[in-house]
Design an enzyme around this catalytic site. Structure first.
Site, PDB file in Angstrom:
ATOM      1  N   HIS A  86       0.816  -1.222   0.000  1.00  0.00           N
ATOM      2  CA  HIS A  86       0.000   0.000   0.000  1.00  0.00           C
ATOM      3  C   HIS A  86       0.856   1.282   0.000  1.00  0.00           C
ATOM      4  CE1 HIS A  86      -3.045  -2.858   0.683  1.00  0.00           C
ATOM      5  NE2 HIS A  86      -3.045  -2.877   2.006  1.00  0.00           N
TER       6      HIS A  86
ATOM      7  N   ARG B 134       3.149  13.695   3.191  1.00  0.00           N
ATOM      8  CA  ARG B 134       3.587  15.043   3.572  1.00  0.00           C
ATOM      9  C   ARG B 134       4.846  15.370   2.764  1.00  0.00           C
ATOM     10  NH1 ARG B 134       2.459  18.252   8.396  1.00  0.00           N
ATOM     11  NH2 ARG B 134       0.751  16.807   8.740  1.00  0.00           N
TER      12      ARG B 134
HETATM   13  C1  BG6 Z   1      -4.841  -4.560   4.585  1.00  0.00           C
HETATM   14  C2  BG6 Z   1      -3.946  -5.079   5.682  1.00  0.00           C
HETATM   15  O1  BG6 Z   1      -4.289  -4.847   3.338  1.00  0.00           O
HETATM   16  O2  BG6 Z   1      -5.003  -3.168   4.721  1.00  0.00           O
HETATM   17  C3  BG6 Z   1      -4.523  -4.730   7.032  1.00  0.00           C
HETATM   18  O3  BG6 Z   1      -3.810  -6.480   5.566  1.00  0.00           O
HETATM   19  C4  BG6 Z   1      -4.813  -3.249   7.130  1.00  0.00           C
HETATM   20  O4  BG6 Z   1      -3.659  -5.121   8.078  1.00  0.00           O
HETATM   21  C5  BG6 Z   1      -5.619  -2.780   5.925  1.00  0.00           C
HETATM   22  O5  BG6 Z   1      -5.540  -3.030   8.309  1.00  0.00           O
HETATM   23  C6  BG6 Z   1      -5.788  -1.267   5.902  1.00  0.00           C
HETATM   24  O6  BG6 Z   1      -6.725  -0.898   4.945  1.00  0.00           O
HETATM   25  P1  BG6 Z   1      -7.655   0.358   5.156  1.00  0.00           P
HETATM   26  O7  BG6 Z   1      -8.391   0.486   3.862  1.00  0.00           O
HETATM   27  O8  BG6 Z   1      -8.546   0.046   6.310  1.00  0.00           O
HETATM   28  O9  BG6 Z   1      -6.752   1.506   5.438  1.00  0.00           O
END
Ligand code: BG6
Length: 479
Positions: free
Chosen positions: A239, A343
């Site tokens: 992410h 940021r």
């Molecule tokens: C997931 C992770 O991919 O993303 C989780 O496995 C995490 O641990 C989640 O909590 C976060 O996603 P969002 O959309 O809630 O920020």
């Protein structure tokens, strides 16, 4: 392509992901008329369930905001059916095929979307069974797959190879749900559709970039899964790195998926692997009031585990635009607040015309409360010439009052139905991402770094501020 009528098959339909994300997103699309009234949705999983139980399961996390929503849900449930089966049994996939064909005869569907909401252990089995039993010439196939895409470079390569032997890259849609978030999708527009941002977006003006992901919750029952992965594989390598890529890439030739993804791969390839001096790890312990458990108190976590639940890492991009600019990534669970933000901190103003200046910053808040704001110096109103830090603030809740922000999964499933790969992860992109993280992950997996304990609900491990300051970030006036 968007004219195809689909049969949607959700594999792993009884699991957490399907209930929490996939079904609500499919319902959202249906409700907003992005799914045809004839789209059939089949759930497939090992658990035995009758239609009523399955409907309860599909509806469990769907939020109904009006009478209209209630009626839409009833119609939606009529399109849903369930079949239980094993993931490694040919025969069960033949039964599934018969089920799909019966529905297709009725609906006239010309395409199938297989959504794999599955644990990695059964992933390739299922893909192989789908290829063998549920793949029809002349029927368009789309396969949505979910992370984890391996655990390191080698396992990811193997997975890519095994999947590639069954389905073409063009049929595969690897989800990173952050790419479906509104503010992440906004990044290219902010950068490439604004002269005032575009022209300063480089090492001559920018001092450092911070990307932060904070969650209030701990692993809560997911400890067994999490312990094998840790925060770097769970959040940072996918992410947060995706966000970094969109912040740092060069403008693509066009908005075509391959042009966009070419640029994303290119910028990742300019990032050398993270070195151990540029990483800081933490693991949460009981909250200060003793009410919230520590990570190791989770029964599903092995005793003495050193798996990090917090990580800060600094990356550098060794190209003309970014050389020397630290990108500091911070991710953690069980912290004081939930927040994901980018940021961008600019350099100091030259000269000494004014004193007590703070640096300019562009802050893009991904969640919660989507916003873009610019921190800038202003004259404090009144007599005198004191400077004051102020914000140019675009908060979505006050600017886009009547526009509902779609869920990431809705946006991505719609893209897959339309055959648009721009917001999905390409195989070479994944490899490039793993190359950056694999050496440090191997070092961590050998237990060579003791995570610093931090209390549940705190701001993170001691030493984070120093770590961040070492890479150039300075706190501004009044902060
Ligand atoms: C997931 C992770 O991919 O993303 C989780 O496995 C995490 O641990 C989640 O909590 C976060 O996603 P969002 O959309 O809630 O920020």
């Amino acid at each position: 392509d968007s004219k195809h009528l689909y049969t949607v098959v959700v594999l792993g339909a009884s699991g957490d992901l399907a209930t929490k994300k996939t079904f609500p997103a499919l319902f959202g699309l249906y409700k907003n008329k992005y799914l045809s009234q004839k789209t059939h949705i089949i759930g497939y999983a090992r658990t035995k369930m009758n239609q009523a139980t399955f409907e309860g399961h599909v509806s469990k996390h769907i939020k109904l905001k009006s009478e209209g929503d209630k009626a839409a849900l009833q119609q939606f449930l009529r399109l849903c059916s369930y079949q239980s089966g094993q993931y490694d049994q040919d025969n069960d996939f033949q039964i599934l095929e018969k089920h799909i064909e019966d529905l297709e005869r009725n609906s006239g569907a010309t395409a199938r979307l297989f959504y794999m909401a599955l644990p990695p252990s059964v992933f390739i089995n299922v893909a192989a069974n789908l290829k063998k039993n549920n793949y029809r010439e002349g029927i368009k196939i789309r396969l949505i797959v979910e992370k984890p895409f391996g655990k390191d470079l080698e396992s990811s390569r193997k997975l890519a190879k095994d999947l590639g032997a069954l389905f073409s890259e063009n049929e595969v849609y690897r989800i990173d749900h952050y790419l479906g978030k509104e503010m992440v999708k906004n990044l290219m527009i902010l950068r490439f559709a604004n002269v005032i941002f575009g022209s300063v977006w480089n090492r001559h003006s920018i001092d450092n970039v911070q990307i932060t992901f904070k969650e209030k919750i701990g692993t809560e029952g997911r400890g067994g899964y999490f312990d094998e992965f840790g925060i770097i594989r769970d959040v940072m390598q996918n992410h947060i790195l995706q966000i970094l890529t969109l912040v740092a890439m060069e403008p693509p030739v066009s908005l075509d998926a391959e042009d966009v993804r070419d640029e994303k791969v290119k910028v990742l390839r300019f990032i050398p692997p993270i070195v151990k001096e540029n990483i800081l790890l933490g693991q949460y312990i009981k909250s200060e009031d003793g009410k919230e458990p520590g990570y190791l108190d989770d029964k599903t976590v092995p005793k003495g585990s050193k798996t990090p639940t917090y990580a800060a890492a600094t990356l550098f991009i060794e190209n003309e635009r970014w050389s020397g600019v630290p990108f500091v990534l911070k991710c953690g669970k069980a912290l004081d607040q939930q927040k994901t933000e980018i940021r961008i901190q600019f350099k100091d103003v030259a000269g000494n015309l004014f004193s007590n200046l703070s640096r300019n910053e562009i802050v893009i808040r991904v969640q919660p409360n989507e916003a873009v704001y610019v921190k800038m110096m202003n004259k404090e109103p009144g007599l005198g010439t004191k400077t004051i830090i102020s914000d140019l603030d675009l908060s979505y809740s006050s600017r886009f009052i009547d526009i509902a922000i779609p869920e990431a999964y809705e946006s991505l499933i719609l893209d897959a139905l339309n055959g648009d790969h721009s917001n999905f992860v390409r195989d070479d992109e994944l490899i490039a991402a793993w190359k950056i993280f694999t050496p440090i992950l191997q070092f961590i997996d050998q237990g060579k770094i003791d995570p610093i304990p931090y209390p549940y609900g705190s701001r993170g491990p001691k030493g984070v501020s120093e770590f961040v300051a070492k890479h150039g970030y300075t706190r501004g006036q009044q902060e």
